[in-house]
Structures are given as C-alpha cells and as structure tokens.
Design a protein around this motif. Structure first.
Motif, mmCIF file in Angstrom:
data_model
loop_
_atom_site.group_PDB
_atom_site.id
_atom_site.type_symbol
_atom_site.label_atom_id
_atom_site.label_comp_id
_atom_site.label_asym_id
_atom_site.label_seq_id
_atom_site.Cartn_x
_atom_site.Cartn_y
_atom_site.Cartn_z
ATOM 1 N N GLY A 161 48.090 23.991 60.480
ATOM 2 C CA GLY A 161 47.709 24.947 59.455
ATOM 3 C C GLY A 161 48.824 25.146 58.457
ATOM 4 N N GLN A 170 54.416 26.456 65.814
ATOM 5 C CA GLN A 170 53.132 26.254 65.149
ATOM 6 C C GLN A 170 52.268 25.329 66.002
ATOM 7 N N SER A 171 51.126 25.858 66.428
ATOM 8 C CA SER A 171 50.287 25.106 67.363
ATOM 9 C C SER A 171 49.282 24.197 66.670
ATOM 10 N N THR A 172 49.011 24.434 65.407
ATOM 11 C CA THR A 172 48.067 23.590 64.656
ATOM 12 C C THR A 172 48.727 23.127 63.384
ATOM 13 N N GLU A 186 52.138 29.808 68.495
ATOM 14 C CA GLU A 186 52.119 29.894 69.942
ATOM 15 C C GLU A 186 53.466 30.438 70.412
ATOM 16 N N ASP A 223 49.478 32.264 57.604
ATOM 17 C CA ASP A 223 48.212 31.625 57.947
ATOM 18 C C ASP A 223 48.346 30.632 59.104
ATOM 19 N N GLU A 248 48.830 29.245 62.826
ATOM 20 C CA GLU A 248 48.548 29.698 64.185
ATOM 21 C C GLU A 248 49.776 29.429 65.030
#
Length: 559
Positions: free
Chosen positions: A306, A302-304, A315, A311, A313
C-alpha cells in the motif's frame, strides 16, 4: 632487462645486489657490511623506469610519498573538526545559513569550500584511495622479491656473503666444528632454531614469519581503508536522524518505507538536587541535569504494498524501551536514543469572533490547526470560510526584509489567515487578512468585522533517534585484527640466522638478525659455550671505531 646469472648457476633479476641463492655480491658497493635490507634483491621500482606504468609504480612505492599522503590526510581530517559537520547540525538547521550565522565569515568560507561535508567529499576520498594504492604498491614492491629470496636461499652461502655480515668471525680450528656438531645442533634446537645442512655447511634459522609482519600490517590497513570507503555507499552504511513526536508514527529513514516507528511515550528523569552523591554539584548547575531519558516505542512493518504513510497497512513487530546505549535493533538497523525536545508546539485552536456573532455561533466557528501538517482551508455550516494564505513554522524576516521561515520546526509559528464571511463581499477579491502567532494578532488589510482568536495550545514531546546500519563493521574488525596480528608479529619476534661453514681448513661463522642484535649475540654465546669455536665479532662496532679514529687523526693533522 637482461637477467644476471651468478657463478652458482642461479639466474637473478636485473638489479639484484646479492645473489638470491648463494649470496655472492653481484654489484660492488662501498663499506665492509652487506646491505641486507630486503636481502639485497631487486625491486621493480629500482629497475624499471621507462614507461608511464613504471613511473606511477615508482611514485607510489616510495615510503616518503606514503608518509606525505598520511600527513595530508591527517591535516584534511583536522580541518573537518574545526566546525561541526552538516550531519551534526541542530535539528531543523540549514547548512546554507547556519555556518554564517554561528561562525561568521570563517563559517561561510568553511561552507563554500565544502568542508561541511568533508569526509564524504571527492577529494578526501581520493586521498584515502591514494593511501590504499600506496600501501598495495609498497607492499608488492618489497614482499614478492623478499619472499623469493628467502625461499631460494642456499645453506652453503658464498664466502664473501658471510664475510660481509655484521656478526662474523674466521677460525683456523675447523676440526672443532666436527667435534662439537652434535652439541651445537642440540643447543640450537633448544633455542627453537630450525636446522638445515648441506655438506660441511649449516644454516640455523628461526622466526622467519616475523619478516612478514609489516606486510600483514599493511593488509589490515588496506582492509580498514576499504571498509572506510564502503561507508560512502548507503547500502553499506547509514547514519541518519528521525524525530518522532509523542503519539505519532514516522517512517524510519533508510528502510525504503518498509518500517515505521511509533512514539508511545517519552520519559525524562532528572537528578534530584537532594541526591546524597551529586547534590552539591547539582546545586551549582545552571540547568536541570538529566539522569536518563527513554522512548517507549513500537516498531511496525508494512505488510502490504500500500501507500507509505497513514494509508499503509502496518504489522506490529515489537515494542521496546529505547535508552541511551540500549538501542532497538532489527534487520541490521539500530535506533539509538540521542536527543529530545520537550513541549514543542503541536496544535493551535482558533475561534472566529465578531460583533454580529452570538456566543453559540462563535463556538461553532472553532477550528484546529496542526502546526506540522496544517489544513489549508476550513469551511463551516453557516457559510463562513477560512483559508491559510501563508504558513511560517519558524518565522523570521530575512535580509531583504521579507517574511520567511528558518526551518520547518514550529518553534515560532506565524499564520496568515483569510476570512470570508457569507454576507460580506470580498474587497478586490480578498477576504479579511490577519497575521496570527503566539501573542501576535495583526490585521493586514484595513479594519475587520471579524477577529481570529487563539483559544488553546497543545504541546508535545519529541524524541530524536539515530538510525544506523553498518555493514562495514565486519570488514573494519577484520582489518583491525589483522593489523594487530601484523604489529605483534613484527614487534615481538625477530628473524635470526646463523651460518657455519667449513672450507679449505677454515671455519666461517656469521649471523644476521633483522633487529635485536643483542639477542642474536646471546644465542651465539649460548650455542658456542664450552667449545673452542670463537664467537663472531660485531663488525659494525669495529667499523665505527675505525671511522672515529680516522676522524680524530684528521683533526689532529689539521691542527
């Protein structure tokens, strides 16, 4: 308690049997031989018995108590292997019902007593902790006074100390020692003895480090137990499952939603029955035999910050083919291929049919139900509406004769649909209710003008992966290594000492070994060869012969 001062000037702790410095017996004891266990020093457990701390210390310092703790631990561990632990239950099974269904009354009792999670239970942990405490106290109770006694021992030991050694002799030829001193010392050095001299006394010693073998052994065991106890903490040890359907992406448990895995493809290779090596065995097999199976997977991070799930984002980190004994490793985690399931039900396609509906209208009333995450309501442009009233992924009738689900795996799905037509008024607020499943289609509230028909089924392969993180492994390896070092240290080397003392025209020769007396006798034979100094006598053999003679005499007298 008051300390005891020996005539040599050394102050000994209360309860000391042999003076730590000169070796003079401070307590009279029956028998010709000195009790050299722990060098005759005072142990805390044998001297202090007043307050509660003393009693606890004395309890755990007992070797018998330690052995009983090990026996109880072994019995408890054996109980945990009678039935599988909860972590090894088949996918989707609930421990509440599994043990009773599979093993009957004994299985239910096994579950109710908490044996299904035995190795993480509080009482099993308490036994492990008790074993660790016993090892620590046993070691401290013995190693500290033993170290102090060996460190403070003098070269010139008391005459009574030498007389009560197992290997001892007294010679009138005191001049022989002065004559052969250099020869004796050179031969002792050839045998790797370290030599200390004080006046007319000599002490030759080797392999003192072997005395610490059992205590090094205990340190390894204690580390091993600490590593085992640390496995109770999720941050230190994780052993979990994750099931990923082909084409889907799932969060990896234990990573707190940071890492995800996508099952790109699952492959199973079976052995060919015409295999030249295993063909005959395969012909007799009931089921096909799997040769290998693997999961072609993609790891995401998970890059963010969120939301977790679709839902988020993600990577892409790397792609990897996970096979048995060839795990995907990342950030201290390992994903092992351990299980799979072929052709699991994934999606049903339904169509609403009715006499007043044309083929084109029926085609427009087609909808799909995801069996793992079903949508609960479906609305169509022509005014029709379908709602899912109840969904049972693995349908069964319980003891109360009520419908329920065994688990959330769609092995035997049943769905209760409610159909609302645009021109039909609901009866008592209810639409047309139907129970739909594989080869099941039943109307639940009278005659219906419409029928829900299953038109298609989609199936998917599912891979089962073990998620493992083990930060205790370095501790366990260190404990095992130290344990083996202590085992070798105490098994293959032996502490040996040789005393030679000249006093009042007499020569006293004594020797002691903590084990392997035969080797010490051979050392004496080598060292005193070609000299006029006699080899020491094994007083243990003489004592045994005397006791045997006394026993024979007593028997004859009775007769």
């Amino acid at each position: 308690m008051d300390k005891v001062k020996c005539e040599c000037g050394h102050v000994n702790p209360y309860g000391t049997y042999l003076c730590e410095s000169c070796g003079k017996p401070l307590i009279e004891e029956e028998g010709n031989l000195a009790n050299m266990r722990y060098e005759g020093v005072a142990r805390r457990s044998q001297t202090y018995k007043k307050n509660i701390v003393d009693k606890i210390w004395n309890f755990f310092s007992s070797v018998k108590v330690g052995i009983w703790i090990i026996v109880v631990l072994l019995l408890a561990s054996a109980i945990g292997t009678i039935f599988p632990q909860e972590m090894y239950l088949p996918r989707g099974e609930s421990a509440t019902t599994y043990y009773q269904n599979e093993y009957g009354v004994f299985g239910q009792l096994y579950y109710q007593l908490g044996f299904h999670n035995l190795y993480s239970s509080w009482w099993y942990t308490l036994i492990l902790a008790a074993l660790g405490i016993s090892l620590v106290i046993c070691s401290l109770d013995r190693v500290v006074p033993l170290y102090r006694a060996l460190k403070t021992q003098r070269v010139d030991r008391h005459e009574k100390f030498l007389e009560r050694q197992r290997l001892f002799t007294r010679s009138e030829e005191s001049d022989a020692f002065d004559e052969h001193t250099e020869l004796i010392e050179s031969r002792l050095k050839q045998k790797n003895y370290s030599i200390r001299k004080e006046g007319s006394a000599l002490l030759a010693e080797k392999n003192r480090f072997s005395r610490w073998g059992p205590y090094v052994n205990h340190i390894g065991l204690i580390l091993f137990l600490i590593g085992g106890l640390l496995r109770l903490f999720p941050e230190m040890y994780l052993d979990d499952y994750v099931w990923v359907r082909e084409g889907e992406t799932e969060v990896i448990r234990g990573t707190e939603g940071e890492y995800f895995l996508r099952n790109d493809q699952f492959l199973v290779e079976l052995y060919d029955e015409e295999d030249p090596v295993f063909g005959e065995a395969l012909m007799n097999a009931v089921d096909p035999v799997v040769k290998t199976y693997q999961t072609s997977a993609t790891l995401f991070k998970q890059s963010t910050e969120g939301a977790i799930g679709s839902d988020a984002e993600l990577e892409e980190i790397k792609s990897y083919d996970i096979r048995v004994n060839d795990p995907l490793n990342f950030e201290g985690f390992s994903l092992y291929q351990v299980d799979y399931k072929l052709n699991e039900l994934s999606q049903f396609t339904f169509r609403i049919e009715g006499e007043d509906l044309s083929d084109e209208e029926q085609q427009d009333l087609t909808f799909e139900v995801d069996l793992n995450d079903p949508q609960m309501s479906y609305e169509f442009d022509n005014g029709y509406r379908v709602e899912i009233v109840e969904y049972f992924p693995n349908f069964l009738i319980n003891d109360q004769n009520e419908p329920t689900t065994l688990n959330r795996v769609p092995d035997n799905p049943r769905i209760i649909f409610e159909v609302f037509a645009p021109d039909v008024e609901p009866v008592e607020g209810r639409g047309e209710l139907s129970l739909i499943g594989v080869q099941v289609n039943e109307a639940l509230n009278g005659d219906h003008d419409h029928t829900i028909r299953m038109t298609d089924v989609e199936m998917v392969n599912v891979t089962g992966l073990t998620v493992r993180r083990d930060r205790t492994l370095p501790i366990l390896i260190a404990g095992g290594t130290i344990f083996m070092i202590g085992l070798i240290q105490g098994s293959y080397w032996h502490h040996r000492r040789i005393w030679i003392r000249e006093k009042d025209g007499k020569l006293l020769i004594a020797g002691h070994a903590n084990k392997n007396w035969h080797s010490l006798k051979k050392d004496f034979e080598f060292v005193l060869k070609d000299t006029t100094i006699p080899e020491p006598i094994d007083q243990a053999d003489e004592q045994a012969n005397e006791e045997e003679k006394e026993g024979d005499g007593g028997t004859h007298g009775t007769t």
